[in-house]
Design an enzyme around this catalytic site. Structure first.
Site: not given
Ligand code: AMP
Length: 279
Positions: A36-37, A185
């Site tokens: 995702g990241h 996630s």
């Molecule tokens: P985090 O590290 O969880 O704070 O996420 C950092 C960024 O990655 C945020 O903009 C999230 O929305 C995005 N993100 C997290 N999980 C996913 C995913 N499965 N698909 C796309 N973007 C994601």
């Protein structure tokens, strides 16, 4: 890849970048990077000359100290992943570099503060806006990239950009999923094998609601979705909402922009997911 842990060094580097006429893209993360990241960084690479990924587990957005403590921090493997996709810059500051002391912060983000995630995680969006505002101020990105996975967060940050008149464009990137549908996630590593199976009910139910949106009444759809999720062992539903994508108020059949959002605790892990129904 250039790695910076201090603001001064990062600013110096980015000042040169800007003098050379290059555009800067920012992908803020809390690390424990997954596909995702990576997809956000790849998207940023398409739009910008230089891409900065920040990895910072921001203490002010956690309202549960155990959650903060438990948050995964595999920095070495994160660095390898970023190098593999040729990310230009990693900003990985210690907490003391970001927060000088006991700072005060409050931004009026209206109802988003008390709806859905805001309601379940009091103060969460104040912490998010606080850190994102600092990152925007420091890095001054032309474009910042966020995931649809945190849909409400995107609305909150859009609101902040509007309120404070910040010179940055925001782009929302699609949710990346495991082959069986589970939204990727950083928290998924906390799921046991059984939790992992149980967690599939979230994406399955969201898709089921999307498929049946035109043929069933909304209150019935929502009720059925809640019942299906509540029926899975060790899954504790927090909310399931079929909402107006602009303001997260409950949608009706006439709403143009509709999104279904869910949050639930699966075993000990709180997960969120959503699907756009009507854009
Ligand atoms: P985090 O590290 O969880 O704070 O996420 C950092 C960024 O990655 C945020 O903009 C999230 O929305 C995005 N993100 C997290 N999980 C996913 C995913 N499965 N698909 C796309 N973007 C994601």
């Amino acid at each position: 890849m250039r790695t910076f842990t201090t603001k001064t060094e990062l600013q110096q580097y980015l000042a040169e970048t800007r003098t050379n006429g290059k555009t800067i893209g920012l992908v803020p993360t809390m690390g424990a990077l997954h596909e995702g990241h990576i997809s956000l960084i790849q998207q940023a690479q398409q739009y910008c000359d230089v891409v900065v990924c920040s990895i910072f587990v921001n203490p002010t957005q956690f309202n549960d100290p155990t959650d903060l403590e438990k948050y995964p921090r595999p920095i070495q493997s994160d660095i390898e992943k970023l190098e593999k996709i040729n990310c230009d810059v990693l900003f990985n500051p210690p907490v003391t570099e970001v927060y000088a002391g006991n700072e005060q912060w409050h931004l009026n983000i209206g109802e988003l503060e008390s709806l859905l995630e805001g309601k379940s995680r009091p103060g969460h969006y104040q912490g998010v806006t606080q850190v994102v505002c600092k990152l925007f101020d420091l890095i001054k990105p032309d474009i910042a990239f966020f995931g649809q996975k945190d849909y409400q967060q995107f609305l909150v940050i859009s609101q902040m950009v509007k309120l404070l008149n910040l010179p940055v464009r925001l782009i929302m990137c699609p949710i990346q999923r495991e082959p069986d549908g589970l939204a990727m996630s950083s928290r998924n590593i906390h799921l046991t094998a059984t939790d992992r199976q149980h967690a599939l009910v979230l994406s399955k139910t969201l898709n089921w609601v999307k498929e049946n949106f035109d043929s069933q009444k909304l209150p019935e759809l929502k009720k059925s979705a809640e019942a299906v999720i509540n029926n899975v062992p060790d899954v504790e539903l927090d909310y399931f909402e079929i909402a107006n994508g602009n303001n997260l108020h409950p949608a009706d059949q006439t709403t143009n922009n509709v999104i279904a959002l869910v949050a639930a605790k699966v075993g000990k892990t709180r997960l969120i997911d959503n699907v756009v129904i009507r854009d």
